[in-house]
Design a protein around this motif. Structure first.
Motif, PDB file in Angstrom:
ATOM      1  N   GLU A 113       0.871  -1.164   0.061  1.00 37.79           N
ATOM      2  CA  GLU A 113      -0.066  -0.087  -0.165  1.00 37.79           C
ATOM      3  C   GLU A 113       0.875   1.293  -0.191  1.00 37.79           C
ATOM      4  OE1 GLU A 113      -2.682   2.583   3.243  1.00 37.79           O
ATOM      5  OE2 GLU A 113      -3.125   0.027   2.991  1.00 37.79           O
ATOM      6  N   VAL A 114       0.441   2.144  -0.840  1.00 30.73           N
ATOM      7  CA  VAL A 114       1.331   3.529  -0.969  1.00 30.73           C
ATOM      8  C   VAL A 114       0.316   4.483  -0.833  1.00 30.73           C
ATOM      9  CG1 VAL A 114       2.688   4.909  -2.587  1.00 30.73           C
ATOM     10  CG2 VAL A 114       3.073   2.541  -2.701  1.00 30.73           C
ATOM     11  N   PHE A 115       0.589   5.265   0.237  1.00 30.82           N
ATOM     12  CA  PHE A 115      -0.091   6.649   0.598  1.00 30.82           C
ATOM     13  C   PHE A 115       0.509   7.753   0.459  1.00 30.82           C
ATOM     14  CE2 PHE A 115      -2.433   9.625   2.830  1.00 30.82           C
ATOM     15  CZ  PHE A 115      -3.778   8.949   3.188  1.00 30.82           C
ATOM     16  N   LEU A 116       0.087   8.644  -0.873  1.00 29.46           N
ATOM     17  CA  LEU A 116       0.699   9.635  -1.263  1.00 29.46           C
ATOM     18  C   LEU A 116       0.630  10.902  -0.289  1.00 29.46           C
ATOM     19  CD1 LEU A 116      -0.695   9.738  -4.863  1.00 29.46           C
ATOM     20  CD2 LEU A 116       1.536   8.890  -4.357  1.00 29.46           C
ATOM     21  N   ASP A 136       3.404   0.463   3.067  1.00 30.63           N
ATOM     22  CA  ASP A 136       2.993  -0.427   4.321  1.00 30.63           C
ATOM     23  C   ASP A 136       2.535  -1.788   3.496  1.00 30.63           C
ATOM     24  OD1 ASP A 136       2.238  -1.558   6.722  1.00 30.63           O
ATOM     25  OD2 ASP A 136      -0.052  -0.907   6.502  1.00 30.63           O
ATOM     26  N   PRO A 137       3.209  -2.861   3.852  1.00 27.09           N
ATOM     27  CA  PRO A 137       4.423  -2.924   5.050  1.00 27.09           C
ATOM     28  C   PRO A 137       5.777  -2.205   4.788  1.00 27.09           C
ATOM     29  CG  PRO A 137       4.484  -5.094   3.923  1.00 27.09           C
ATOM     30  CD  PRO A 137       3.366  -4.101   3.444  1.00 27.09           C
ATOM     31  N   ALA A 138       6.282  -1.355   5.642  1.00 25.44           N
ATOM     32  CA  ALA A 138       7.402  -0.528   5.137  1.00 25.44           C
ATOM     33  C   ALA A 138       8.760  -1.590   5.360  1.00 25.44           C
ATOM     34  CB  ALA A 138       7.602   0.606   6.524  1.00 25.44           C
ATOM     35  N   ARG A 139       8.815  -2.384   6.186  1.00 25.75           N
ATOM     36  CA  ARG A 139      10.019  -3.119   6.200  1.00 25.75           C
ATOM     37  C   ARG A 139      10.197  -4.083   4.823  1.00 25.75           C
ATOM     38  NH1 ARG A 139       5.735  -6.088   8.020  1.00 25.75           N
ATOM     39  NH2 ARG A 139       5.791  -8.308   7.417  1.00 25.75           N
ATOM     40  N   LYS A 140       9.419  -4.227   4.005  1.00 23.09           N
ATOM     41  CA  LYS A 140       9.749  -4.910   2.730  1.00 23.09           C
ATOM     42  C   LYS A 140      10.196  -3.940   1.657  1.00 23.09           C
ATOM     43  CE  LYS A 140       6.239  -8.637   3.231  1.00 23.09           C
ATOM     44  NZ  LYS A 140       5.207  -9.169   2.441  1.00 23.09           N
ATOM     45  N   ILE A 141      10.286  -2.626   1.828  1.00 25.66           N
ATOM     46  CA  ILE A 141      10.528  -1.741   0.821  1.00 25.66           C
ATOM     47  C   ILE A 141      12.029  -0.924   1.266  1.00 25.66           C
ATOM     48  CG2 ILE A 141       9.941   0.385  -0.282  1.00 25.66           C
ATOM     49  CD1 ILE A 141       8.301  -2.062  -1.030  1.00 25.66           C
ATOM     50  N   ARG A 142      13.128  -1.297   0.140  1.00 26.91           N
ATOM     51  CA  ARG A 142      14.365  -0.645   0.059  1.00 26.91           C
ATOM     52  C   ARG A 142      14.644   0.375  -1.066  1.00 26.91           C
ATOM     53  NH1 ARG A 142      13.931  -2.791   4.301  1.00 26.91           N
ATOM     54  NH2 ARG A 142      15.072  -4.777   5.176  1.00 26.91           N
ATOM     55  N   THR A 184      12.143   8.447   6.371  1.00 23.29           N
ATOM     56  CA  THR A 184      11.797   8.310   7.980  1.00 23.29           C
ATOM     57  C   THR A 184      11.517   6.638   8.086  1.00 23.29           C
ATOM     58  OG1 THR A 184       9.275   8.408   7.428  1.00 23.29           O
ATOM     59  CG2 THR A 184      10.446  10.490   7.960  1.00 23.29           C
ATOM     60  N   SER A 185      11.198   6.479   9.306  1.00 24.96           N
ATOM     61  CA  SER A 185      11.069   5.114   9.486  1.00 24.96           C
ATOM     62  C   SER A 185       9.902   4.294   8.532  1.00 24.96           C
ATOM     63  CB  SER A 185      10.590   5.014  10.822  1.00 24.96           C
ATOM     64  OG  SER A 185       9.527   5.572  11.264  1.00 24.96           O
ATOM     65  N   ARG A 186       8.883   5.182   8.306  1.00 28.78           N
ATOM     66  CA  ARG A 186       7.991   4.645   7.459  1.00 28.78           C
ATOM     67  C   ARG A 186       7.939   5.443   5.870  1.00 28.78           C
ATOM     68  NH1 ARG A 186       2.046   4.692   9.086  1.00 28.78           N
ATOM     69  NH2 ARG A 186       1.984   3.299   7.314  1.00 28.78           N
ATOM     70  N   GLY A 187       8.403   6.647   5.977  1.00 22.31           N
ATOM     71  CA  GLY A 187       8.270   7.436   4.713  1.00 22.31           C
ATOM     72  C   GLY A 187       9.323   7.164   3.748  1.00 22.31           C
ATOM     73  N   ARG A 188       8.809   7.278   2.634  1.00 21.35           N
ATOM     74  CA  ARG A 188       9.737   7.006   1.460  1.00 21.35           C
ATOM     75  C   ARG A 188       9.485   8.320   0.635  1.00 21.35           C
ATOM     76  NH1 ARG A 188      10.456   3.639   4.530  1.00 21.35           N
ATOM     77  NH2 ARG A 188      10.711   1.519   4.436  1.00 21.35           N
ATOM     78  N   THR A 189      10.553   8.259  -0.689  1.00 22.20           N
ATOM     79  CA  THR A 189      10.649   9.024  -1.486  1.00 22.20           C
ATOM     80  C   THR A 189      10.243   8.207  -2.874  1.00 22.20           C
ATOM     81  OG1 THR A 189      11.712  11.074  -0.567  1.00 22.20           O
ATOM     82  CG2 THR A 189      11.283  11.040  -3.169  1.00 22.20           C
ATOM     83  N   LEU A 190       9.423   8.414  -3.802  1.00 28.30           N
ATOM     84  CA  LEU A 190       9.245   7.709  -5.078  1.00 28.30           C
ATOM     85  C   LEU A 190       9.178   8.361  -6.018  1.00 28.30           C
ATOM     86  CD1 LEU A 190       6.019   5.318  -4.408  1.00 28.30           C
ATOM     87  CD2 LEU A 190       8.348   4.934  -3.906  1.00 28.30           C
ATOM     88  N   ARG A 191       9.982   8.091  -7.283  1.00 28.38           N
ATOM     89  CA  ARG A 191       9.990   8.551  -8.412  1.00 28.38           C
ATOM     90  C   ARG A 191       9.105   7.782  -9.265  1.00 28.38           C
ATOM     91  NH1 ARG A 191      15.124   8.949  -9.913  1.00 28.38           N
ATOM     92  NH2 ARG A 191      15.212  11.324  -9.719  1.00 28.38           N
TER      93      ARG A 191
END
Length: 349
Positions: free
Chosen positions: A80-83, A99-105, A127-134
């Protein structure tokens, strides 16, 4: 005031899962701060408390379909990606929660849509749960935004433990929503129907529209006992000259100025002058209103019933008075008022 002053036990069945059948037919608790009285009405009765020349300050932000579901490359795991917010339109960079955050690198690719027509690459773990996507998309910017809207889902809060329905796309939006940019609705405004707004207009009530693009920071839990140590996430606000003129004119004439919701309240309190007038402003605010607080503009407020220990509850307590609000919430629980996003409303005069 401390965090522990804002705890209370909320029965689970009082969390509203669905909106009232008609917007203006939710319940309305009316609190008179001077008289220390509490009345029980219907929301459409709100018109009885306003006269010609009074002003309602509305937050005209519009919720966009911020929740996407994609699959991780190779494993196919559902993510799940929440913009949260657009960082760079040209490069299609977005701040998101996953979410789940632990699976994304960093470097992982995510695929969206049945035909994988939208692809995103993780370029930063902020951040611990945040990411930047392109987002990798060949079409124009307009086509890209249209694709996000097509694949996105109405971001009703996680506390509402059910599937999103087609009805949510309409009901999780105020009828006066104009400027897209919020990931959560300014919920006090959800109670206004077209009919009720028209009746208020005929009665001579003026409307001052401001914009505060609600982010998830509004709902972040407060994790410090000393409230002065809590930091709000910044949210974008726009307060126009026109809105200032309407509000300041009502102030001169000693009229009722009603903030519809805590977001409208934060917007206007973020740009009040030392003379206690409203100034135009376009920018960001991280203002956190909690007791004790001296309000400069509004003398009246409409809000929903909030969750324990939330920043929204603290803002409401600053306006209402902590003890009176505590009594009101006690009565709300006894009278089985509905709480949270799709719940009932409160008018504080």
């Amino acid at each position: 005031m401390k965090l522990s002053h804002f705890g209370f036990t909320l029965p689970e069945e009082l969390l509203a899962e669905f909106p009232a059948e008609n917007r203006d037919e939710s319940r309305l608790m009316v609190i008179n701060r001077k008289e220390k009285t509490i009345e029980h009405k219907m929301f459409k009765d709100v018109i009885d408390y306003f006269d010609e020349g009074d002003v309602m300050v509305l937050n005209n932000t519009k919720v966009f379909p911020a929740r996407l579901f994609g699959n991780k490359e190779k494993t196919g795991a559902r993510i799940e990606v929440f913009l949260l917010r657009e960082l760079n339109a040209e490069q299609r960079l977005w701040d998101v929660l996953v979410d789940p955050a632990r699976k994304i690198r960093i470097g992982n690719k995510l695929y969206f849509g049945d035909d994988d027509s939208l692809v995103a690459e993780v370029i930063d773990n902020t951040t611990s749960r945040g990411r930047t996507l392109r987002f990798l998309y060949d079409g124009s910017y307009e086509e890209f935004r249209s694709k996000l809207t097509e694949l996105g889902e109405t971001p009703i809060p996680k506390f509402i433990n059910r599937e999103v329905t087609p009805e949510d796309a309409d009901r999780y939006q105020t009828i006066y929503a104009k400027h897209e940019g919020a990931v959560a609705a300014p919920t006090a405004g959800l109670h206004f129907s077209k009919h009720l707004l028209k009746r208020l207009e005929i009665k001579g009530v003026d409307f001052a529209e401001v914009t505060l693009h609600v982010g998830l920071g509004t709902f972040n839990p407060v994790e410090v006992e000393d409230l002065s140590k809590h930091k709000m996430d910044s949210e974008e606000i726009i307060v126009s000259q026109e809105a200032c003129d309407i509000v300041n004119n009502a102030k001169v004439n000693k009229k009722r100025i009603c903030s519809v919701g805590t977001t409208s309240m934060r917007a206007i309190e973020s740009t009040v002058s030392s003379q206690q007038t409203l100034n135009p402003y376009s920018g960001w605010t991280n203002k956190f209103i909690y007791p004790p607080y001296e309000f400069g503009i509004a003398n009246c407020m409409i809000t929903n019933f909030h969750l324990p220990k939330s920043t929204l509850l603290m803002t409401t307590a600053a306006f209402c008075g902590h003890d009176l609000l505590k009594e009101a919430y006690k009565q709300a629980i006894e009278e089985k008022y509905k709480f949270y996003t799709y719940g009932d409303a409160m008018l504080i005069i």
